[in-house]
Design a protein around this motif. Sequence first.
Motif, PDB file in Angstrom:
ATOM      1  N   LEU A  15       0.824  -1.205   0.000  1.00  0.00           N
ATOM      2  CA  LEU A  15       0.000   0.000   0.000  1.00  0.00           C
ATOM      3  C   LEU A  15       0.863   1.262   0.000  1.00  0.00           C
ATOM      4  O   LEU A  15       0.646   2.184  -0.794  1.00  0.00           O
ATOM      5  N   LEU A  16       1.842   1.302   0.888  1.00  0.00           N
ATOM      6  CA  LEU A  16       2.683   2.500   1.004  1.00  0.00           C
ATOM      7  C   LEU A  16       3.547   2.709  -0.231  1.00  0.00           C
ATOM      8  O   LEU A  16       3.782   3.846  -0.646  1.00  0.00           O
ATOM      9  N   GLU A  39       2.670   1.778  -3.298  1.00  0.00           N
ATOM     10  CA  GLU A  39       1.746   2.250  -4.335  1.00  0.00           C
ATOM     11  C   GLU A  39       1.486   3.737  -4.189  1.00  0.00           C
ATOM     12  O   GLU A  39       1.319   4.446  -5.172  1.00  0.00           O
ATOM     13  N   LYS A  40       1.462   4.221  -2.953  1.00  0.00           N
ATOM     14  CA  LYS A  40       1.229   5.646  -2.691  1.00  0.00           C
ATOM     15  C   LYS A  40       2.536   6.453  -2.733  1.00  0.00           C
ATOM     16  O   LYS A  40       2.531   7.646  -2.491  1.00  0.00           O
ATOM     17  N   ARG A  41       3.625   5.758  -3.010  1.00  0.00           N
ATOM     18  CA  ARG A  41       4.953   6.372  -3.169  1.00  0.00           C
ATOM     19  C   ARG A  41       5.452   7.092  -1.910  1.00  0.00           C
ATOM     20  O   ARG A  41       6.103   8.136  -1.980  1.00  0.00           O
ATOM     21  N   PHE A  42       5.118   6.544  -0.750  1.00  0.00           N
ATOM     22  CA  PHE A  42       5.648   7.091   0.494  1.00  0.00           C
ATOM     23  C   PHE A  42       7.072   6.575   0.694  1.00  0.00           C
ATOM     24  O   PHE A  42       7.340   5.396   0.472  1.00  0.00           O
ATOM     25  N   GLU A  53       7.041  12.021   7.449  1.00  0.00           N
ATOM     26  CA  GLU A  53       6.028  11.228   6.747  1.00  0.00           C
ATOM     27  C   GLU A  53       5.019  10.575   7.689  1.00  0.00           C
ATOM     28  O   GLU A  53       4.108   9.883   7.242  1.00  0.00           O
ATOM     29  N   ALA A 102       1.107  11.124   7.112  1.00  0.00           N
ATOM     30  CA  ALA A 102       0.646  10.553   5.842  1.00  0.00           C
ATOM     31  C   ALA A 102       0.679   9.028   5.875  1.00  0.00           C
ATOM     32  O   ALA A 102      -0.269   8.359   5.444  1.00  0.00           O
ATOM     33  N   ALA A 120      -2.691   6.711   5.893  1.00  0.00           N
ATOM     34  CA  ALA A 120      -2.948   5.741   4.824  1.00  0.00           C
ATOM     35  C   ALA A 120      -3.178   4.345   5.398  1.00  0.00           C
ATOM     36  O   ALA A 120      -4.069   3.616   4.939  1.00  0.00           O
ATOM     37  N   GLU A 162      -6.660   4.277   7.062  1.00  0.00           N
ATOM     38  CA  GLU A 162      -7.705   4.265   6.036  1.00  0.00           C
ATOM     39  C   GLU A 162      -7.890   2.866   5.446  1.00  0.00           C
ATOM     40  O   GLU A 162      -8.997   2.466   5.117  1.00  0.00           O
TER      41      GLU A 162
END
Length: 85
Positions: free
Chosen positions: A23-24, A26-29, A54, A57, A61, A64
């Motif tokens: 997930l992280l 994919e969100k580019r964290f 970070e 954020a 994420a 969520e």
Amino acid sequence: MVKDGEYVAIFNSIHRVMKAEKLLKEKRFPMLLIPAPRALTSDCGLAIRYAEAERGAVEGALAEADLLPEETYVKQGEAYVRVSG
């Protein structure tokens, strides 16, 4: 491996930590999957490391997606201080 001020998220299973990593990413964290530090216990042996900048954020994420870690620590000097869980 973990620098002062960085956060370490500990999960209760390998499946959850792998889902969280996916997930992280994919969100580019900016984060890194690492072996759980020896000072901390982890059922799966892995953890996610991320910077203080970070934190909101990353944790937002994860919340969520219903993937909050079992415990979260921040490294302060030579110690890990528990901040949640």
